[in-house]
Structure formats: structure tokens, C-alpha cells
Write a protein that holds these residues in place. Structure first.
Motif, PDB file in Angstrom:
ATOM      1  N   CYS A  19      19.193 -21.876 -19.630  1.00 19.25           N
ATOM      2  CA  CYS A  19      19.596 -21.930 -21.026  1.00 19.25           C
ATOM      3  C   CYS A  19      19.616 -20.516 -21.572  1.00 19.25           C
ATOM      4  O   CYS A  19      19.185 -19.582 -20.898  1.00 19.25           O
ATOM      5  CB  CYS A  19      18.650 -22.814 -21.834  1.00 19.25           C
ATOM      6  SG  CYS A  19      16.965 -22.194 -21.964  1.00 19.25           S
ATOM      7  N   GLY A  20      20.092 -20.337 -22.782  1.00 20.74           N
ATOM      8  CA  GLY A  20      20.051 -19.012 -23.381  1.00 20.74           C
ATOM      9  C   GLY A  20      21.095 -18.814 -24.445  1.00 20.74           C
ATOM     10  O   GLY A  20      21.823 -19.727 -24.824  1.00 20.74           O
ATOM     11  N   THR A  21      21.163 -17.589 -24.917  1.00 19.48           N
ATOM     12  CA  THR A  21      22.132 -17.167 -25.921  1.00 19.48           C
ATOM     13  C   THR A  21      22.284 -15.664 -25.848  1.00 19.48           C
ATOM     14  O   THR A  21      21.527 -14.989 -25.134  1.00 19.48           O
ATOM     15  CB  THR A  21      21.695 -17.614 -27.337  1.00 19.48           C
ATOM     16  OG1 THR A  21      22.787 -17.498 -28.239  1.00 19.48           O
ATOM     17  CG2 THR A  21      20.507 -16.813 -27.843  1.00 19.48           C
ATOM     18  N   ARG A  22      23.220 -15.141 -26.581  1.00 22.10           N
ATOM     19  CA  ARG A  22      23.443 -13.694 -26.585  1.00 22.10           C
ATOM     20  C   ARG A  22      22.264 -12.955 -27.224  1.00 22.10           C
ATOM     21  O   ARG A  22      21.854 -11.907 -26.766  1.00 22.10           O
ATOM     22  CB  ARG A  22      24.731 -13.384 -27.351  1.00 22.10           C
ATOM     23  CG  ARG A  22      24.938 -11.898 -27.595  1.00 22.10           C
ATOM     24  CD  ARG A  22      26.163 -11.623 -28.396  1.00 22.10           C
ATOM     25  NE  ARG A  22      26.019 -12.132 -29.747  1.00 22.10           N
ATOM     26  CZ  ARG A  22      26.878 -11.898 -30.722  1.00 22.10           C
ATOM     27  NH1 ARG A  22      27.944 -11.179 -30.503  1.00 22.10           N
ATOM     28  NH2 ARG A  22      26.686 -12.389 -31.921  1.00 22.10           N
ATOM     29  N   GLY A  23      21.723 -13.497 -28.300  1.00 18.82           N
ATOM     30  CA  GLY A  23      20.699 -12.796 -29.054  1.00 18.82           C
ATOM     31  C   GLY A  23      21.329 -11.764 -29.966  1.00 18.82           C
ATOM     32  O   GLY A  23      22.554 -11.692 -30.104  1.00 18.82           O
ATOM     33  N   TRP A  24      20.491 -10.947 -30.597  1.00 19.94           N
ATOM     34  CA  TRP A  24      20.992  -9.898 -31.467  1.00 19.94           C
ATOM     35  C   TRP A  24      19.897  -8.874 -31.671  1.00 19.94           C
ATOM     36  O   TRP A  24      18.739  -9.114 -31.346  1.00 19.94           O
ATOM     37  CB  TRP A  24      21.448 -10.468 -32.809  1.00 19.94           C
ATOM     38  CG  TRP A  24      22.267  -9.485 -33.595  1.00 19.94           C
ATOM     39  CD1 TRP A  24      21.883  -8.837 -34.733  1.00 19.94           C
ATOM     40  CD2 TRP A  24      23.583  -9.025 -33.298  1.00 19.94           C
ATOM     41  NE1 TRP A  24      22.882  -7.994 -35.162  1.00 19.94           N
ATOM     42  CE2 TRP A  24      23.954  -8.098 -34.291  1.00 19.94           C
ATOM     43  CE3 TRP A  24      24.494  -9.295 -32.275  1.00 19.94           C
ATOM     44  CZ2 TRP A  24      25.175  -7.442 -34.300  1.00 19.94           C
ATOM     45  CZ3 TRP A  24      25.710  -8.649 -32.281  1.00 19.94           C
ATOM     46  CH2 TRP A  24      26.047  -7.738 -33.290  1.00 19.94           C
ATOM     47  N   THR A  25      20.252  -7.751 -32.234  1.00 21.55           N
ATOM     48  CA  THR A  25      19.278  -6.729 -32.579  1.00 21.55           C
ATOM     49  C   THR A  25      18.227  -7.331 -33.504  1.00 21.55           C
ATOM     50  O   THR A  25      18.571  -7.995 -34.486  1.00 21.55           O
ATOM     51  CB  THR A  25      19.978  -5.542 -33.275  1.00 21.55           C
ATOM     52  OG1 THR A  25      20.966  -5.021 -32.389  1.00 21.55           O
ATOM     53  CG2 THR A  25      18.980  -4.466 -33.652  1.00 21.55           C
TER      54      THR A  25
END
Length: 134
Positions: A19-25
Motif C-alpha cells: 500500500c502507499g501514496t506519494r506523500g508530500w513535504t
């Protein structure tokens, strides 16, 4: 072979679940813009959807989380971030990238709150594959 892009969901790989996502600063300072905060919150929601799906389908199998941006930084170790709630969903390992060159020094590889984190950007690893199996 069939491809699957993880987007607000999880992928059942047989022996484990991804699973996961891009994320962000991570918005840490007054320099963070409203747009940074908005994108950070949106990515946190996307990660939560992905984690919920992973937990639903994993059973007793290991869950791996993948992110592009770092889920934590040295200055967030004490309080954590929206991206470090992984152990609540049974995640055992998280890999991430984004950090290159001098910024590799800000990366964290090790255990944090029961999850093994690994910075796996190519230059951080010296362009060598890393075994992230359990």
C-alpha cells in the motif's frame, strides 16, 4: 504480467500486501505555504485509504508501505507525522525515496514506532538493490 498502480487502495501480492501514496513535504515551518498544507493533508487521507484497504485484505500477512516523499525527518521523530501512523494498520516496513545528493543525510533508515523505514533512493543506496524482505 498484470500491473497494478496503488492509488488509494492496496495490492495483494500473495505473500504480502503493498500500500502507499506519494506523500508530500512535511509542513514544519512558517515557510510552509497553504498549498503545502493542503497537499500534505490530501496525501495523508490517501495514505489512510490505502492503509485501510491493506489491513482489510492482509489478514496475518505482512503489509509493506511505499511512499515517494519521506514519511518522517529527524525533526519530526519526537512527535511523528500524519505519515507515521503505519503501525496502527499493521505495517511492518516502509520504503521511500525522494532524497538525493546532500539531502540523503536527512533520511531515516531504522525502526520507528514498530515499523522499519528504509530510504531507497538510488543514490542513497549507491545504485545497488536493497533487500527489503521480511
Amino acid at each position: 504480467a498484470k500491473m497494478h498502480a496503488v492509488q488509494n487502495d492496496a495490492y495483494d501480492a500473495g505473500d504480502c500486501v503493498f500500500c502507499g501514496t506519494r506523500g508530500w513535504t512535511i509542513p514544519l515551518t512558517a515557510n510552509a505555504t497553504a498549498q503545502d498544507e493542503k497537499l500534505y493533508r490530501r496525501e495523508a487521507l490517501r495514505l489512510e485509504m490505502s492503509l485501510q484497504d491493506a489491513k482489510r485484505i492482509a489478514g496475518s500477512r505482512p503489509i509493506f508501505a511505499m511512499m515517494h516523499y519521506p514519511p518522517l525527518l529527524p525533526e519530526t521523530m519526537r512527535q511523528g507525522t500524519e505519515f507515521t501512523r503505519l503501525s496502527e494498520y499493521g505495517v511492518t516496513r516502509c520504503v521511500y525515496g525522494h532524497l538525493h545528493g546532500q539531502s540523503v543525510q536527512r533520511g531515516f533508515s531504522g525502526e520507528y514506532r514498530g515499523v522499519q523505514y528504509d530510504l531507497v533512493s538510488c543514490d542513497a543506496l549507491g545504485f545497488v538493490l536493497k533487500d527489503v524482505s521480511i
